[in-house]
Motif scaffolding. Structure first.
Motif, short mmCIF file in Angstrom:
data_model
loop_
_atom_site.label_atom_id
_atom_site.label_comp_id
_atom_site.label_asym_id
_atom_site.label_seq_id
_atom_site.Cartn_x
_atom_site.Cartn_y
_atom_site.Cartn_z
N GLY A 94 119.30 102.72 -26.08
CA GLY A 94 118.48 102.52 -24.78
C GLY A 94 119.06 103.22 -23.58
O GLY A 94 118.30 103.59 -22.55
N LEU A 95 120.15 103.94 -23.96
CA LEU A 95 120.90 104.39 -22.67
C LEU A 95 121.48 105.84 -23.09
O LEU A 95 121.54 106.06 -24.20
N VAL A 234 108.08 104.77 -28.14
CA VAL A 234 108.77 104.43 -29.42
C VAL A 234 109.86 103.75 -29.28
O VAL A 234 110.51 104.08 -28.11
N PRO A 235 110.51 103.03 -30.06
CA PRO A 235 111.83 102.64 -29.81
C PRO A 235 112.84 103.56 -29.61
O PRO A 235 113.05 104.76 -30.53
N LEU A 270 107.86 115.41 -31.60
CA LEU A 270 109.00 115.85 -32.22
C LEU A 270 109.88 115.15 -31.44
O LEU A 270 111.18 114.63 -32.07
N SER A 271 109.94 115.07 -29.89
CA SER A 271 110.73 114.35 -29.26
C SER A 271 110.81 112.97 -29.72
O SER A 271 111.95 112.33 -29.74
N ALA A 272 109.51 112.13 -30.07
CA ALA A 272 109.44 110.94 -30.26
C ALA A 272 110.37 110.72 -31.80
O ALA A 272 111.10 109.71 -31.96
N THR A 276 114.09 108.35 -32.26
CA THR A 276 113.94 107.16 -33.09
C THR A 276 115.02 107.41 -34.23
O THR A 276 115.24 106.59 -35.03
N SER A 277 115.84 108.53 -34.09
CA SER A 277 116.87 108.82 -35.01
C SER A 277 118.34 108.77 -34.60
O SER A 277 118.46 109.21 -33.26
N ALA A 278 119.41 108.30 -35.23
CA ALA A 278 120.64 108.36 -34.81
C ALA A 278 121.35 109.99 -34.74
O ALA A 278 122.54 110.18 -34.23
#
Length: 290
Positions: A94-95, A234-235, A270-272, A276-278
């Motif tokens: 989240g940061l 999205v998370p 694509l940004s989303a 959502t990936s490391a």
């Protein structure tokens, strides 16, 4: 014909939740133009990447990934005795991550105008460059200028992402001069909201300007009309790579002949996927997954 030609520095990246305390870390490879090239290739576009890596394991991994993703690496250079640069990334959910660069004297920062294939760029549909590569030193900046000049002379569309990284520039004034010059040479300009003052002379009505407004989404001014798109809901795992993924999505839609609102939409998708990936690029979709 190559759809998009791009050039930049590919790096190793070591990520950890809190570097001073963690005992485990994640190793990957990254770079703004690297992520963009992979994203476009996954969407079925032909993309060529120019850069230099060291004759080391990180350099081998960069080449392995690019080849595996279908990116054209015919112009890549492996520097014997050189080393591939590295970024240490302190990430927290989240940061925005904290990054420390270990790229001084790296192979990638030794890109020169003599490495730029004028004919290959002239035979492409689009050239994409970023302010990150321009910030790596005098020779990389001249290499970017040489690529832009080749594209301009061949009437190839030029895309430029400002991507201002203050830690890479000696001064704000130096950055402003170089970034404004490149922005004014572009047909398609990507700029974050807090970078607008850096390239103010380039914000003219005839240029297609895409503005990243962070959590508020993105907007574009095209043919004197403005269009807006909300940010992805999205998370968030890691924000690294999201800006480059957005640019790739927008360019992909432009190459497909879609309208400005549709371009914004694909960029947002694509940004989303990126946040959502490391990884900067591993979570990016294929054309079938769009």
């Amino acid at each position: 014909m190559i759809d998009v030609y791009t050039l930049g520095e590919a790096l190793g990246v070591v990520s950890s939740g809190r570097v001073r305390h963690e005992h485990e870390a994640r190793l990957d490879v990254c770079g703004p133009e690297f992520t963009l090239a992979v994203a476009l290739a996954r969407l079925g576009h032909t993309c060529a990447y120019l850069g230099k890596v060291g004759a080391d394991e990180l350099g081998a991994r960069v080449l392995t990934v690019l080849r595996g993703e279908g990116v054209d690496v015919a112009d890549m250079r492996v520097t014997q005795g050189g080393r591939t640069g590295l970024v240490l990334r302190d990430t927290r959910v989240g940061l925005d991550p904290r990054t420390t660069h270990f790229r001084a004297g790296s192979a990638g920062s030794a890109l020169t105008p003599g490495n730029v294939p004028i004919d290959r760029i002239g035979a492409s549909k689009m050239l994409h460059v970023s302010g990150v590569t321009a910030a790596l030193g005098r020779d990389p900046l001249e290499a970017v200028r040489s690529a832009v000049s080749a594209a301009r002379n061949a009437e190839v569309m030029i895309s430029f992402a400002v991507d201002y990284r203050p830690e890479l520039w000696e001064s704000v004034r130096e950055a402003e001069e170089a970034l404004t010059e490149l922005a004014c040479d572009s047909h398609l300009l990507f700029v974050h909201q807090d970078e607008l003052d850096l390239v103010k002379p380039a914000l003219t009505p005839e240029r297609e300007v895409v503005v990243d407004r962070g959590a508020k989404g993105a907007s574009v001014r095209s043919d004197r009309m403005r269009y807006d798109a909300p940010g992805p809901q999205v998370p968030v795992v890691d924000t690294s790579g999201s800006a480059e993924a957005f640019v790739a999505g927008y360019i992909s839609a432009a190459l497909d002949g879609l309208t400005p609102p549709e371009r914004l939409h694909r960029g947002t998708l694509l940004s989303a996927a990126a946040v959502t990936s490391a990884s900067d690029w591993q979570g990016l979709p294929t054309r079938a997954e769009l």
